[in-house]
Write an enzyme that holds these catalytic residues in place. Structure first.
Site, PDB file in Angstrom:
ATOM      1  N   LYS A 121       2.163 -11.235  -2.336  1.00  0.00           N
ATOM      2  CA  LYS A 121       3.711 -11.363  -2.309  1.00  0.00           C
ATOM      3  C   LYS A 121       4.543 -12.716  -2.981  1.00  0.00           C
ATOM      4  O   LYS A 121       5.107 -12.980  -3.843  1.00  0.00           O
ATOM      5  CB  LYS A 121       4.610 -11.278  -0.976  1.00  0.00           C
ATOM      6  CG  LYS A 121       4.022 -10.115  -0.373  1.00  0.00           C
ATOM      7  CD  LYS A 121       5.245  -9.699   0.933  1.00  0.00           C
ATOM      8  CE  LYS A 121       4.356 -10.014   2.121  1.00  0.00           C
ATOM      9  NZ  LYS A 121       3.177 -10.408   2.496  1.00  0.00           N
ATOM     10  N   ASN A 144      10.940 -14.700   2.066  1.00  0.00           N
ATOM     11  CA  ASN A 144       9.429 -15.228   2.973  1.00  0.00           C
ATOM     12  C   ASN A 144       9.114 -16.499   1.893  1.00  0.00           C
ATOM     13  O   ASN A 144       7.967 -16.708   2.472  1.00  0.00           O
ATOM     14  CB  ASN A 144       9.106 -14.029   3.188  1.00  0.00           C
ATOM     15  CG  ASN A 144       7.244 -14.415   4.061  1.00  0.00           C
ATOM     16  OD1 ASN A 144       8.019 -14.766   5.306  1.00  0.00           O
ATOM     17  ND2 ASN A 144       7.074 -14.329   4.329  1.00  0.00           N
ATOM     18  N   HIS A 190      -1.159  -7.249  10.932  1.00  0.00           N
ATOM     19  CA  HIS A 190       0.436  -7.594  11.978  1.00  0.00           C
ATOM     20  C   HIS A 190       0.356  -6.137  12.746  1.00  0.00           C
ATOM     21  O   HIS A 190       1.323  -5.541  13.197  1.00  0.00           O
ATOM     22  CB  HIS A 190       1.236  -7.429  10.993  1.00  0.00           C
ATOM     23  CG  HIS A 190       1.346  -8.682   9.883  1.00  0.00           C
ATOM     24  ND1 HIS A 190       1.404  -9.817  10.467  1.00  0.00           N
ATOM     25  CD2 HIS A 190       2.006  -8.454   8.776  1.00  0.00           C
ATOM     26  CE1 HIS A 190       1.423 -10.654   9.283  1.00  0.00           C
ATOM     27  NE2 HIS A 190       2.176 -10.303   8.224  1.00  0.00           N
TER      28      HIS A 190
END
Length: 435
Positions: A121, A144, A190
């Site tokens: 990302k 982010n 996650h």
């Protein structure tokens, strides 16, 4: 000054978590005329907003009548009491990206690119941002990565916001209609925050569910979950890309975009740039001039013919695998010295296994060191170095000219370091100390 919008004037918001995005959120809401209640467990964080917000824990006050509870993406909603407390009060839990989405109608005409995926990302976000800059289009990067988007000044007319979006941030967003929404890949990660892998996949898919039908979806359809999301969007403006779309000869001319994972990142960035109307010559110029982000396949130093590469951002095996793939043997000689370990997310390195043949020597560190040393010994020479600085020194003693010493830990950093940045900085410092 950051983003200020009349849309928040007279409204009431609670803000939980006062790290960078939380501080920017309080600034934005207070400057926009909202009433703000804010809280953080750290006293110095509370002191920083005391002049702009009432200090109280949103999990302990009556939330009825509030317009939203803005939480940090780091707050685990599946465990934290704020989730049920807000639900009982009928108040939505949102993040700073949702506030940005709500403020958009009042901003000068613009477009938004939203980028998500398990791995790649940050590099792809920075690469897209760089290509847009190369084209001379006003642009801001946030989410982010970099500075919080609410803390950045609004773009002038015609600008493009490029947002890196984690699954946590998407979970806290209800109305972000991206002009171009991007999915890079989905691998297990996650899972402590989700109801199984399916819950994590569903979180990523929501980015496209928020889009208007005519807006573009760019999806790297190279794993089963990503292909399924692309299939579910049939009838929409979907652009599917693959690493194989990239000509290896062309990629060889992009110094900071080496390896198969960067072929995927580049394929996605090219598709996004085309969707934004950027011409091919400018795209190529951007690919050639892009410089690596810190801690992501970052070339730190070349010493005595040995290249030292900081890939500290690789916190799971899936993100380390492409780094190992980027350095195959030359003339049959293995040249890769791999520093691996930290706080393990799994008890295996299965995604890395196809590239074990590229590794001449592994140096294991951290809590996972002994487990990984045992696991790797059948495939390569292993030194259970324990400490990162020791691993660097030992690799430097063994490495020959033409070799690569790679920190790509496949683990979280929290056993020995504050975060992956601190781990990468420690690697760079250890390399700088070599003579």
């Amino acid at each position: 000054m950051g983003i200020v919008s009349d849309i928040f004037a007279g409204k009431r918001y609670a803000v939980l978590g006062l790290a960078r995005s939380g501080l920017a959120t309080v600034e934005c809401l207070a400057a926009s005329g909202a009433q703000v209640v804010a809280w953080d467990s750290r006293e110095e964080a509370r002191a920083a907003v005391a002049a702009k917000a009432e200090l109280a824990d949103p999990a302990e006050i009556d939330l009825k009548g509030f317009d939203g509870v803005v939480v940090s993406p780091g707050v685990p909603l599946n465990k934290h009491p704020i989730a049920m407390h807000a639900k009982l009060a009928g108040v939505p839990i949102i993040g700073d990206i949702e506030l940005f989405a709500l403020a958009r109608p009042a901003l000068p005409r613009h477009r938004v690119v939203g980028i998500t995926g398990t791995n790649g990302k940050s590099t792809t976000t920075a690469l897209v941002h760089h290509i847009i800059e190369t084209a001379g289009i006003p642009t801001r990067m946030g989410g982010n990565i970099g500075l919080p988007i609410l803390g950045q000044n609004p773009l002038p007319d015609g600008g493009v916001y490029v947002l890196e979006l984690s699954s946590y941030q998407i979970d806290l967003t209800q109305s972000l209609d991206c002009d171009v929404a991007v999915l890079l890949n989905i691998t297990p990660d996650h899972l402590d925050r989700y109801n199984g892998f399916e819950g994590y996949v569903a979180s990523k898919a929501r980015l496209f569910g928020m889009q208007s039908a005519g807006h573009v979806a760019v999806i790297a359809a190279e794993d089963e979950p990503s292909r399924k999301i692309a299939d579910d969007l049939k009838g929409r403006a979907v652009v599917e890309v693959r690493s194989g779309d990239i000509d290896p000869a062309a990629q060889a001319g992009w110094p900071s975009l080496q390896g198969p994972h960067n072929a995927q990142n580049a394929a996605v960035a090219i598709a996004v740039a085309r969707a934004l109307g950027i011409d091919e010559a400018t795209i190529e110029q951007g690919l050639q001039s892009y410089a690596s982000l810190p801690h992501r396949m970052q070339r730190v130093r070349e010493l005595n013919g040995v290249l030292y590469v900081n890939d500290s951002k690789a916190t799971n095996a899936a993100s380390t695998a492409p780094a190992l793939a980027a350095y195959p043997p030359v003339d049959g000689r293995k040249r890769l010295h791999w520093i691996v370990g930290g706080l393990a997310k799994t008890d295996n390195l299965d995604e890395c296994a196809p590239y074990f043949g590229n590794v001449a020597h592994a140096y294991t560190i951290g809590e996972a060191g002994p487990m990984f040393a045992e696991l790797l010994r059948a495939s390569m020479a292993v030194d259970d170095s324990e400490m990162l600085s020791a691993a660097v020194r030992r690799a430097a003693r063994v490495a020959q000219p033409g070799d690569v010493v790679l920190l790509s830990p496949a683990c979280a950093s929290f056993d020995q370091f504050r975060d992956f940045e601190a781990r990468g900085d420690a690697f760079a410092a250890a390399v700088a100390a070599l003579e």
